[in-house]
Scaffold this motif. Structure first.
Motif, PDB file in Angstrom:
ATOM      1  N   SER B 299      38.479 -44.984  -2.266  1.00  0.00           N
ATOM      2  CA  SER B 299      39.657 -44.862  -3.125  1.00  0.00           C
ATOM      3  C   SER B 299      40.445 -46.179  -3.159  1.00  0.00           C
ATOM      4  O   SER B 299      41.363 -46.341  -3.952  1.00  0.00           O
ATOM      5  N   ASP B 300      40.095 -47.112  -2.294  1.00  0.00           N
ATOM      6  CA  ASP B 300      40.713 -48.441  -2.317  1.00  0.00           C
ATOM      7  C   ASP B 300      39.897 -49.305  -3.279  1.00  0.00           C
ATOM      8  O   ASP B 300      38.740 -49.622  -3.016  1.00  0.00           O
ATOM      9  N   LYS B 301      40.522 -49.658  -4.416  1.00  0.00           N
ATOM     10  CA  LYS B 301      39.784 -50.354  -5.482  1.00  0.00           C
ATOM     11  C   LYS B 301      39.278 -51.728  -5.065  1.00  0.00           C
ATOM     12  O   LYS B 301      38.366 -52.273  -5.677  1.00  0.00           O
ATOM     13  N   ASN B 302      39.902 -52.309  -4.023  1.00  0.00           N
ATOM     14  CA  ASN B 302      39.462 -53.637  -3.581  1.00  0.00           C
ATOM     15  C   ASN B 302      38.136 -53.611  -2.838  1.00  0.00           C
ATOM     16  O   ASN B 302      37.468 -54.629  -2.726  1.00  0.00           O
ATOM     17  N   VAL B 303      37.769 -52.448  -2.318  1.00  0.00           N
ATOM     18  CA  VAL B 303      36.586 -52.387  -1.455  1.00  0.00           C
ATOM     19  C   VAL B 303      35.302 -52.581  -2.253  1.00  0.00           C
ATOM     20  O   VAL B 303      35.038 -51.861  -3.212  1.00  0.00           O
TER      21      VAL B 303
END
Lengths: 293, 380
Positions: B299-303
């Motif tokens: 859910s962390d778009k940076n990952v």
């Protein structure tokens, strides 16, 4: 020799009828630890895995001569369990329970110091003298008898390092997980003194992490008092300030407790700090070669 | 857990500390309404969960109703170190003759609640602590006796040099100690504690943090929690038995154990990558935990890639591998993953993962390098 625990340890398991207590009592016994009793209020007279259960620690001590206890009770009841052991004359208490409030530990440590009880933990994996006594939740099979003392604030990171040591044929005298809470029992300096006086320990590995200044104090102690080589690793070099990294004690606050300061302190004390855990066996070998040269 | 200044003032008042009257406002309209009933000078103070408000322009003295409304208009909506100001406190202003500092913390070394007090209070207290630590008096309090009258009075004398004021200050410090212990605080700070020209003492600003491990017995404190988006994620993770802290990098980490999780982040950085988080899934091979953990990471778009690092102790690696496979099948995510398993039954575990076509490695260094490589492929 070794420190704190050995084949003469007579262990009492507080909370033996609980899920964790029962499971780990079985494992410790299978490892060869001399477990003489368990406690669980209201369940006195029962037998768990061949171990007699008592209602109180005092009764268990009187009946079996237990001198060490391990605590598996839930965090809200841990303080009371530690104090019960202390007042019953137990010499060493190992508290595995995770999540004990700091105020409870401030009260507890003050009382047990007056009673002369030693405490490891809380929120720790326990300790082991390989082939003699396993007191905790550590995986016994990765350890090997030998001459390296190891102490650490964390669990699996300890296993990681021990596994590497064992694979490099470097056995351990006693490995102690001191726990990740800000206010706890025995700390680096207490253990360093014990390792220094233990004829079986040749060198010590200190695994630290961010938060507090116990590593800095240990570095100062090492520079002044230790003749045996010490090697270190510090976890949390990339942790941002103000954020608690899992352990209640692993938090950098207003610029203090950073990995950088700890590494600097160790460098000053001539203690090599591994950049990654896999460097530790090599650093130990170098240090030991110098001592033996 | 942190709380706002206005919440700390509520607790202070409850325990009888002298705190000037105040009103909390969420809008300029509320400020106008509140000021209609006031004649006094007020201080308009931004309520954000971060220090350095004054320097950022979030605290303004207002001599008139209009000034208060203007100040509130400026401060509401202002950004202070990434926090948007949504509330202001209108606090009655007091005349200041001298500012003092009084604070309590849990000290690891003395294993006690330690009182810190200084006659050099005000915004620069951290500078005082750094440059002239001798100006801060430190006193460890015996938990079995609490802060005794004579002890508190002696500290009061050091600050005020006058026995009448020392007695007043002693009462304040003792009340602060009582509330600290009773609320399971980790910090309780009055800065500044103010002496007015008519020799009154006021606590005009307060800061409190609390022990997360004690919230189970502090329902009133827990009810004060106001979490931002990142913190909500952390709390949600905590409820699922995970310990999560969001960071700014692009390599997600999933590790068993806090120390190993920190070492994993360090390793990623050491090899030139940036960790996206701290995530400790604890010990056990429960597939649900892995599913929950993967959901948090994705859910962390940076990952861009995930590094799973597990040391199998009591929980055997083959069990961990089965849990991972079940979890990954459930999620069906396309996220590139590298798994590192070591410890008990590692070979069996790795063989199971290989069968599934997952990239596996045996050491942490290899895993970190591989995860960085995968994240770069994704970024390009």
């Amino acid at each position: 020799m070794s420190i704190l625990v050995n084949k003469d340890t007579k262990l009492l398991v507080q909370g033996i009828t609980g899920r964790d207590g029962q499971f780990h009592a079985g494992r410790m016994k299978a490892y060869g630890t001399n477990i003489v009793a368990g406690t669980s209020p209201g369940k006195g007279g029962q037998v768990v895995d061949g171990i007699p259960v008592f209602d109180t620690v005092a009764e268990a001590v009187q009946a079996t001569g237990a001198n060490t206890s391990i605590i598996f009770v839930p965090a809200p009841f841990a303080a009371d369990a530690i104090l019960e052991a202390s007042y019953a004359g137990i010499e060493l208490v190992v508290a595995i329970s995770e999540g004990v409030p700091i105020q409870d530990m401030i009260r507890v440590t003050s009382v047990i110091e007056r009673n002369g009880t030693k405490l490891i933990g809380p929120n720790c994996p326990g300790l082991i003298t390989p082939d003699e006594a396993l007191i905790g939740i550590l995986p016994g099979m990765i350890f090997k008898k030998g001459n390296i003392g190891l102490m650490s604030r964390s669990g699996t990171l300890t296993y990681e390092v021990v596994n590497m040591l064992t694979k490099s044929d470097m056995g351990q005298s006693t490995v102690v997980g001191i726990g990740g809470d800000p206010v706890a029992g025995l700390y680096y300096i207490d253990l360093l003194e014990m390792y220094e006086n233990d004829p079986e320990t040749e060198a010590v590995v200190l695994i630290g992490e961010i938060g507090g200044d116990a590593e800095e104090q240990a570095a100062e102690y090492i520079a002044k008092h230790m003749t045996k080589p010490v090697v270190s690793f510090i976890a949390g070099q990339t942790a941002p300030p103000g954020k608690r990294m899992g352990h209640a004690g692993a938090i950098i606050s207003s610029g203090s407790g950073t990995a950088e300061e700890k590494i600097k302190a160790f460098a000053k004390a001539n203690v090599p700090v591994a950049k990654e855990p896999s460097e530790i066996p090599g650093l130990l070998k170098e240090k030991l070669a110098k001592v033996n040269a | 857990m942190k709380i706002h200044e206005y919440q700390a003032r509520e607790i202070f008042k409850k325990y009888g500390l002298p705190v000037p009257n105040d009103v909390l406002c969420h809008s300029v309209e509320e400020v106008e309404k509140a000021m209609a009933k006031k004649d006094d000078m007020v201080v308009v103070k931004a309520q954000v969960l971060v220090g350095g408000r004054g320097k950022a322009g979030g605290v303004k003295l207002a001599k008139t109703k209009q000034e208060a409304v203007d100040a509130a208009r400026q401060i509401l909506g202002m950004d202070i170190k990434g926090f948007t100001v949504e509330k202001v406190l209108l606090a009655d202003a007091v005349d200041i003759e001298k500012e003092f500092y009084v604070g309590l913390i849990n000290d690891r070394n003395t294993k006690s609640v330690t009182l810190m007090a200084s006659a050099e209070g005000g915004v620069e207290i951290e500078e005082v602590a750094k440059n002239t630590p001798e100006l801060i008096h430190k006193f460890p309090i015996d938990p079995l006796t609490g802060l005794l009258d004579f002890q508190a009075r002696a500290i009061g004398m050091k600050l005020f040099g006058d026995v009448k004021l020392a007695r007043k200050a002693a009462g304040i410090m003792q009340k602060l100690y009582t509330l600290f212990v009773e609320t399971d605080a980790t910090i309780a700070e009055v800065n500044p504690l103010v002496l007015t020209p008519d020799q009154k003492i006021w606590a005009i600003d307060g800061k409190m943090n609390f022990d997360d491990n004690a919230l189970y017995r502090q329902p009133e404190i827990e009810a004060m929690r106001e979490a931002d988006e990142d913190e909500l994620k952390e709390i949600d993770a905590h409820e699922k038995g995970l310990s999560y802290v969001k960071l700014d990098g692009n390599i997600g980490c999933m590790v068993n154990g806090a120390g190993l999780a920190m070492a994993t982040m360090d390793m990623i950085k050491l090899y030139g990558g940036e960790p996206a988080n701290f995530l400790d899934i604890g010990g056990s091979s429960n597939p649900q935990k892995v599913v929950d953990a993967m959901n948090i990471l994705t859910s962390d778009k940076n990952v861009k890639a995930v590094m799973i690092n597990i040391f199998g102790g009591i929980t055997r690696c083959d069990d961990v591998a089965r849990g991972l496979i079940e979890a990954l099948d459930t999620i069906g995510s396309k996220m590139p993953i590298v798994v590192r398993l070591s410890g008990t039954n590692a070979e069996e575990g790795l063989a199971l993962l290989k069968e599934k076509g997952l990239p596996t490695v045996q050491t942490m260094s290899e895993a970190a390098k591989k995860a960085i490589e995968l994240s770069r492929i994704q970024e390009s």
